[in-house]
Design a protein around this motif. Structure first.
Motif: not given
Length: 84
Positions: A59-78
């Protein structure tokens, strides 16, 4: 080159130090948000064992991966919004 009083001392740019401090604060904030979020989602409140269980670890592995994925996606959109 020595940073601690050698002859080849270079002047430190205060702007670079301020930028490095700001970046460190941002990374620390990101780390703390990941820890808080993934801890709440993945770690059982009943501590039976000193180590993480296999489901908790996964769960932690998936959570961290998703967190970085979303953070990266938001950063690109901004960034795209800032360029427009």
């Amino acid at each position: 080159m020595s940073y601690f009083g050698g002859r080849n001392q270079q002047a430190v740019n205060p702007q670079n130090i301020a930028m490095a401090e700001q970046e460190l604060e941002m990374v620390t904030d990101l780390f703390n948000r990941i820890v808080d979020s993934c801890n709440q989602k993945c770690i059982s409140r009943e501590y039976v064992d000193n180590d993480l269980t296999a489901p908790e670890s996964s769960c932690i592995d998936n959570c961290v991966a998703k967190f970085f994925e979303v953070n990266n996606s938001v950063g690109q959109k901004m960034q795209k919004m800032g360029q427009q």
